[in-house]
Motif scaffolding. Structure first.
Motif, PDB file in Angstrom:
ATOM      1  N   ASP A  74     -44.545 -20.361  -0.102  1.00 25.19           N
ATOM      2  CA  ASP A  74     -44.625 -22.068   0.168  1.00 25.19           C
ATOM      3  C   ASP A  74     -45.345 -22.247   1.210  1.00 25.19           C
ATOM      4  O   ASP A  74     -45.141 -23.338   1.672  1.00 25.19           O
ATOM      5  CB  ASP A  74     -42.826 -22.024   0.687  1.00 25.19           C
ATOM      6  N   LEU A  75     -46.263 -21.519   1.703  1.00 28.00           N
ATOM      7  CA  LEU A  75     -47.245 -21.699   2.785  1.00 28.00           C
ATOM      8  C   LEU A  75     -48.426 -21.711   2.119  1.00 28.00           C
ATOM      9  O   LEU A  75     -49.341 -21.167   2.321  1.00 28.00           O
ATOM     10  CB  LEU A  75     -47.124 -20.917   3.870  1.00 28.00           C
ATOM     11  N   ALA A  76     -48.859 -22.892   1.326  1.00 27.69           N
ATOM     12  CA  ALA A  76     -50.234 -23.093   0.718  1.00 27.69           C
ATOM     13  C   ALA A  76     -51.573 -22.902   1.468  1.00 27.69           C
ATOM     14  O   ALA A  76     -52.463 -22.496   1.220  1.00 27.69           O
ATOM     15  CB  ALA A  76     -50.313 -24.371  -0.007  1.00 27.69           C
ATOM     16  N   ASP A  77     -51.493 -23.238   2.833  1.00 25.99           N
ATOM     17  CA  ASP A  77     -52.548 -23.299   3.746  1.00 25.99           C
ATOM     18  C   ASP A  77     -52.540 -22.179   4.904  1.00 25.99           C
ATOM     19  O   ASP A  77     -53.364 -22.212   5.599  1.00 25.99           O
ATOM     20  CB  ASP A  77     -52.375 -24.557   4.466  1.00 25.99           C
ATOM     21  N   MET A  78     -51.705 -21.125   4.692  1.00 26.72           N
ATOM     22  CA  MET A  78     -51.665 -20.195   5.672  1.00 26.72           C
ATOM     23  C   MET A  78     -52.883 -19.213   5.454  1.00 26.72           C
ATOM     24  O   MET A  78     -53.128 -18.580   6.559  1.00 26.72           O
ATOM     25  CB  MET A  78     -50.416 -19.185   5.237  1.00 26.72           C
ATOM     26  N   THR A  79     -53.749 -19.548   4.422  1.00 27.27           N
ATOM     27  CA  THR A  79     -55.030 -18.697   4.500  1.00 27.27           C
ATOM     28  C   THR A  79     -55.882 -19.337   5.810  1.00 27.27           C
ATOM     29  O   THR A  79     -56.805 -18.537   6.199  1.00 27.27           O
ATOM     30  CB  THR A  79     -55.645 -18.820   3.254  1.00 27.27           C
ATOM     31  N   PHE A  80     -55.689 -20.486   6.153  1.00 29.52           N
ATOM     32  CA  PHE A  80     -56.434 -21.092   7.469  1.00 29.52           C
ATOM     33  C   PHE A  80     -55.727 -20.473   8.765  1.00 29.52           C
ATOM     34  O   PHE A  80     -54.892 -21.418   9.458  1.00 29.52           O
ATOM     35  CB  PHE A  80     -56.584 -22.295   7.192  1.00 29.52           C
ATOM     36  N   THR A  81     -55.645 -19.245   9.024  1.00 31.52           N
ATOM     37  CA  THR A  81     -55.138 -18.692  10.057  1.00 31.52           C
ATOM     38  C   THR A  81     -55.246 -19.426  11.434  1.00 31.52           C
ATOM     39  O   THR A  81     -54.323 -19.277  12.277  1.00 31.52           O
ATOM     40  CB  THR A  81     -55.316 -17.284  10.021  1.00 31.52           C
TER      41      THR A  81
END
Length: 214
Positions: free
Chosen positions: A94-101
């Motif tokens: 559900d956290l599509a942008d979590m790769t941008f930490t």
């Protein structure tokens, strides 16, 4: 690990060894990178929550998880090659942008600061990254409780000077002032700058290559 020598973005409990002895902190954007938090882009998608993504979708562009994963693997390999200790936090569907930490939290010279992402789908990232860091022994400085602010709008120019960008869309005035007070209370100079939300974040406009050159 000395603050003057190492720029630490974040770390997670997956690292071996005794991390309680680590001197956690960042005092510039151009110091030696010793440790970094990575999140594989397994669930990356284009969420139309900002001007950049909305324009991209309108232009017919799309994201590719397969390509992003291959690029991410190459990044991780390069970091290891240059001696950076890379730590990984598990991606969440559900956290599509979590790769941008870098957007959810900020590592300061004095410890971890929890930020306040502007878009609802990113709010859960803060607790996940913060918990991973504190479990390792990283000092906790505090959180921004007013407005909105994301790490991509913060640049530690050099020791003693921080630049905070405000587009009004991802970081607003209240959030910028709230973060600024944490630095000003500790003797740092804070510079505020405004930019068009079409650029998304301050770090898409410029980056530091040394303490005196951007």
């Amino acid at each position: 690990m000395q603050k003057s020598q190492c720029k630490l973005s974040a770390a997670t409990g997956q690292a071996p060894g005794d991390w309680s002895a680590v001197d956690w902190g960042v005092n510039s954007g151009t110091g030696r990178l010793c440790d970094v938090l990575l999140c594989p882009p397994n669930f990356l998608s284009m969420v139309p929550c900002n001007a950049v993504t909305r324009n991209s979708i309108a232009s017919g562009l799309s994201s590719s998880v397969d390509l992003a994963q291959k690029q991410h693997e190459k990044l991780a390999e390069a970091l290891i090659q240059f001696g950076v200790r890379s730590h990984f936090v598990d991606p969440v569907a559900d956290l599509a942008d979590m790769t941008f930490t870098r957007d959810a939290v900020l590592m300061s010279p004095w410890g971890l600061i929890e930020l306040r992402p502007a878009v609802p789908h990113r709010s859960d990232e803060v607790a996940r990254v913060s918990a991973a860091l504190t479990a390792l022994g990283a000092p906790y400085l505090g959180r921004v409780d007013a407005g909105t602010i994301e790490g991509g709008d913060v640049c530690l120019l050099r020791e003693g000077v921080v630049l905070i960008g405000c587009s009004g869309e991802r970081t607003n005035d209240r959030g910028a002032r709230a973060l600024a007070s944490l630095f000003e209370d500790r003797g740092w100079e804070v510079i505020h700058t405004r930019f068009d939300p079409e650029h998304l974040h301050l770090d898409t406009i410029f980056t530091m290559v040394s303490d005196t050159c951007a």
